[in-house]
Design a protein around this motif. Sequence first.
Motif, PDB file in Angstrom:
ATOM      1  N   SER A 141       0.858  -1.332   0.128  1.00 16.49           N
ATOM      2  CA  SER A 141       0.071   0.000  -0.125  1.00 16.49           C
ATOM      3  C   SER A 141       1.034   1.334  -0.081  1.00 16.49           C
ATOM      4  CB  SER A 141      -0.931  -0.073   1.296  1.00 16.49           C
ATOM      5  OG  SER A 141       0.020   0.244   2.391  1.00 16.49           O
ATOM      6  N   LYS A 142       0.297   2.447  -0.237  1.00 16.94           N
ATOM      7  CA  LYS A 142       1.081   3.628  -0.286  1.00 16.94           C
ATOM      8  C   LYS A 142       1.539   4.024   0.929  1.00 16.94           C
ATOM      9  CE  LYS A 142       2.525   6.866  -3.366  1.00 16.94           C
ATOM     10  NZ  LYS A 142       3.082   6.217  -4.570  1.00 16.94           N
ATOM     11  N   ALA A 143       0.546   3.777   2.025  1.00 12.31           N
ATOM     12  CA  ALA A 143       0.967   4.045   3.429  1.00 12.31           C
ATOM     13  C   ALA A 143       2.062   3.170   3.938  1.00 12.31           C
ATOM     14  CB  ALA A 143      -0.045   3.406   4.314  1.00 12.31           C
ATOM     15  N   ARG A 144       2.228   2.003   3.362  1.00  9.07           N
ATOM     16  CA  ARG A 144       3.561   0.904   3.783  1.00  9.07           C
ATOM     17  C   ARG A 144       4.482   1.422   3.069  1.00  9.07           C
ATOM     18  NH1 ARG A 144       6.616  -1.113   6.883  1.00  9.07           N
ATOM     19  NH2 ARG A 144       7.757  -3.021   6.073  1.00  9.07           N
ATOM     20  N   GLN A 145       4.641   2.004   1.750  1.00 12.11           N
ATOM     21  CA  GLN A 145       5.798   2.613   1.093  1.00 12.11           C
ATOM     22  C   GLN A 145       6.115   3.872   2.051  1.00 12.11           C
ATOM     23  OE1 GLN A 145       3.546   2.372  -3.016  1.00 12.11           O
ATOM     24  NE2 GLN A 145       5.556   3.098  -3.642  1.00 12.11           N
ATOM     25  N   ARG A 146       5.281   4.304   2.294  1.00  8.02           N
ATOM     26  CA  ARG A 146       5.483   5.664   2.905  1.00  8.02           C
ATOM     27  C   ARG A 146       6.244   5.355   4.311  1.00  8.02           C
ATOM     28  NH1 ARG A 146       4.633  11.375   3.231  1.00  8.02           N
ATOM     29  NH2 ARG A 146       4.493  12.262   5.335  1.00  8.02           N
ATOM     30  N   GLU A 147       5.808   4.485   4.977  1.00  9.64           N
ATOM     31  CA  GLU A 147       6.476   4.053   6.464  1.00  9.64           C
ATOM     32  C   GLU A 147       7.822   3.538   6.007  1.00  9.64           C
ATOM     33  OE1 GLU A 147       4.800   0.370   8.394  1.00  9.64           O
ATOM     34  OE2 GLU A 147       4.112   1.943   9.799  1.00  9.64           O
ATOM     35  N   LYS A 148       8.088   2.930   4.927  1.00 11.93           N
ATOM     36  CA  LYS A 148       9.486   2.242   4.607  1.00 11.93           C
ATOM     37  C   LYS A 148      10.266   3.483   4.360  1.00 11.93           C
ATOM     38  CE  LYS A 148       9.900  -1.353   2.199  1.00 11.93           C
ATOM     39  NZ  LYS A 148       9.461  -2.459   1.187  1.00 11.93           N
ATOM     40  N   ALA A 149       9.765   4.460   3.568  1.00 10.17           N
ATOM     41  CA  ALA A 149      10.521   5.609   3.196  1.00 10.17           C
ATOM     42  C   ALA A 149      11.202   6.411   4.280  1.00 10.17           C
ATOM     43  CB  ALA A 149       9.848   6.499   1.897  1.00 10.17           C
ATOM     44  N   ILE A 150       9.983   6.411   5.040  1.00 17.70           N
ATOM     45  CA  ILE A 150      10.680   7.453   6.254  1.00 17.70           C
ATOM     46  C   ILE A 150      11.550   6.641   7.223  1.00 17.70           C
ATOM     47  CG2 ILE A 150       9.643   7.709   8.708  1.00 17.70           C
ATOM     48  CD1 ILE A 150       7.215   8.901   7.430  1.00 17.70           C
ATOM     49  N   ALA A 151      11.356   5.472   7.323  1.00 15.98           N
ATOM     50  CA  ALA A 151      12.272   4.539   8.060  1.00 15.98           C
ATOM     51  C   ALA A 151      13.710   4.491   7.463  1.00 15.98           C
ATOM     52  CB  ALA A 151      12.059   3.180   8.383  1.00 15.98           C
ATOM     53  N   ILE A 152      13.713   4.415   6.041  1.00 18.17           N
ATOM     54  CA  ILE A 152      15.083   4.706   5.289  1.00 18.17           C
ATOM     55  C   ILE A 152      15.810   5.995   5.401  1.00 18.17           C
ATOM     56  CG2 ILE A 152      15.991   4.429   3.215  1.00 18.17           C
ATOM     57  CD1 ILE A 152      13.894   2.229   2.502  1.00 18.17           C
ATOM     58  N   MET A 153      14.808   7.060   5.423  1.00 19.98           N
ATOM     59  CA  MET A 153      15.510   8.307   5.338  1.00 19.98           C
ATOM     60  C   MET A 153      16.155   8.580   6.678  1.00 19.98           C
ATOM     61  SD  MET A 153      13.996  11.732   3.817  1.00 19.98           S
ATOM     62  CE  MET A 153      12.851  12.446   5.009  1.00 19.98           C
ATOM     63  N   ALA A 154      15.265   8.231   7.901  1.00 21.55           N
ATOM     64  CA  ALA A 154      16.069   8.210   9.281  1.00 21.55           C
ATOM     65  C   ALA A 154      17.148   7.380   9.321  1.00 21.55           C
ATOM     66  CB  ALA A 154      14.890   7.788  10.139  1.00 21.55           C
ATOM     67  N   GLY A 155      17.184   6.224   8.721  1.00 16.77           N
ATOM     68  CA  GLY A 155      18.340   5.341   8.833  1.00 16.77           C
ATOM     69  C   GLY A 155      19.654   5.908   8.014  1.00 16.77           C
ATOM     70  N   LEU A 156      19.386   6.373   6.896  1.00 18.77           N
ATOM     71  CA  LEU A 156      20.323   7.229   6.305  1.00 18.77           C
ATOM     72  C   LEU A 156      21.100   8.367   7.039  1.00 18.77           C
ATOM     73  CD1 LEU A 156      19.152   6.998   2.521  1.00 18.77           C
ATOM     74  CD2 LEU A 156      20.793   5.716   3.597  1.00 18.77           C
ATOM     75  N   VAL A 157      20.249   9.141   7.433  1.00 21.95           N
ATOM     76  CA  VAL A 157      20.787  10.268   8.207  1.00 21.95           C
ATOM     77  C   VAL A 157      21.545  10.034   9.327  1.00 21.95           C
ATOM     78  CG1 VAL A 157      19.842  12.421   9.518  1.00 21.95           C
ATOM     79  CG2 VAL A 157      18.997  11.937   7.245  1.00 21.95           C
ATOM     80  N   GLY A 158      20.894   9.088  10.331  1.00 18.06           N
ATOM     81  CA  GLY A 158      21.459   8.492  11.242  1.00 18.06           C
ATOM     82  C   GLY A 158      22.899   7.915  10.989  1.00 18.06           C
ATOM     83  N   THR A 159      23.007   7.080  10.021  1.00 16.22           N
ATOM     84  CA  THR A 159      24.119   6.415   9.470  1.00 16.22           C
ATOM     85  C   THR A 159      25.091   7.313   9.228  1.00 16.22           C
ATOM     86  OG1 THR A 159      22.994   4.652   8.582  1.00 16.22           O
ATOM     87  CG2 THR A 159      25.279   4.835   7.829  1.00 16.22           C
ATOM     88  N   VAL A 160      25.011   8.472   8.595  1.00 17.35           N
ATOM     89  CA  VAL A 160      25.757   9.364   8.048  1.00 17.35           C
ATOM     90  C   VAL A 160      26.408  10.339   9.362  1.00 17.35           C
ATOM     91  CG1 VAL A 160      26.593  11.635   6.973  1.00 17.35           C
ATOM     92  CG2 VAL A 160      25.608   9.518   5.882  1.00 17.35           C
ATOM     93  N   VAL A 161      25.458  10.488  10.117  1.00 16.89           N
ATOM     94  CA  VAL A 161      25.795  11.332  11.350  1.00 16.89           C
ATOM     95  C   VAL A 161      26.635  10.704  12.343  1.00 16.89           C
ATOM     96  CG1 VAL A 161      24.747  12.061  13.655  1.00 16.89           C
ATOM     97  CG2 VAL A 161      23.659  12.913  11.385  1.00 16.89           C
TER      98      VAL A 161
END
Lengths: 192, 192
Positions: free
Chosen positions: B145-165
């Motif tokens: 679902s679009k909602a599930r896609q959005r959930e995954k995208a948010i987690a990935i964005m947070a994960g990428l930012v945290g990784t670099v930080v």
Amino acid sequence: MRVSRDQAAQNRARIIEIAGQQFREKGFDGIGVADVMKSAGLTHGGFYGHFNSKDDLIAEACAAAMALSVRRWTSLSEASPDDALGAITQSYLAGDAHGEGQMSGCMMAALAPDIARRGGPVRSRFTEGTKALLDILVNAVTGRSKARQREKAIAIMAGLVGTVVLARAVDDPDFAREIKRVGAEVFGRDAE
Amino acid sequence: MRVSRDQAAQNRARIIEIAGQQFREKGFDGIGVADVMKSAGLTHGGFYGHFNSKDDLIAEACAAAMALSVRRWTSLSEASPDDALGAITQSYLAGDAHGEGQMSGCMMAALAPDIARRGGPVRSRFTEGTKALLDILVNAVTGRSKARQREKAIAIMAGLVGTVVLARAVDDPDFAREIKRVGAEVFGRDAE
DNA sequence: ATTATCTATAGATCTATAGATAATGC
DNA sequence: ATTATCTATAGATCTATAGATAATGC
């Protein structure tokens, strides 16, 4: 106006504690030595009897704040042996919502980019703390091998830090809530 | 010493671009108006013909840097339609390794905690950019679902930012590499 | 006598402004 | 005539130091 050795040691500890709070809230450059001392009930000039420089204080405050997080994560793990990860993530993400603000929150989420720009002791004290926190997370997740556990723990730690960093920076309260809700669901469960 | 309107507009754009780089590298408080102008080949006093205040410049530099990231993620998605997520994460995490440093890297990873401490325009411009980047990620992941896609995208964005930080803040090069390797594996794959 | 703290200040830095200058654009 | 830029400086702030003060601890 002189105080006892014990009192002086307590004063030093209080300076470090207050500095840690103010730095997390306002940034390393957002609060001056004079204001930290004033918050501690002391005067500006007395600072240099306790520390060589502001950078010295930053390193101490950083180490102390990380050590406090290590103690919190440890006691949360011990209090919830069957869901240590859930307990840690919930505590980690709930901080801001409870109105505590960043001053009592995680040093990593509040100041990691600023720490990256600093050299020497500040970064090494921070690195020690980060490794200690990671070790707690490694023991809080399952995995068919220790390496797999460590991999999961690293991803979860990055995910948690990124979640808090983004949720705080964003201007839109609904968006911030959504980010934190997703962070709690994705990184708070020991999937797979 | 006066220049043409076109030249003045170009000067303004160059100030914003250089400020964006210097802010990411040294922090908002780590570089002054005078030095930004000097880097742009102009003098200190000329600054206030282009901007009302340093905060004004910060907001513009923030918006411009986010817009550049949006363009980069968009073109990466278009260039790799079957693995947009992999292309974005690889580009995102490879930045530092290629010696570019943080000056050309992501605004979120470099300054999000500092942006959280600022008010008004800076945060709202940042929030707009963050939402635009998230939308790109939503279309780069799969989900029932679009909602599930959005959930995954948010987690990935947070994960990428945290990784670099975290990778940047840490003092130990091996540890930093390990963090980035895990980040690429966990957040760069469209799992489940 | 030692030393933790205080008052006062030096020296540096940074944002913002005032007024002058000189080339553009009507 | 307008205006983009420049020189010079005011005013605020911040780190660090110097010298004085007064209570502790030998």
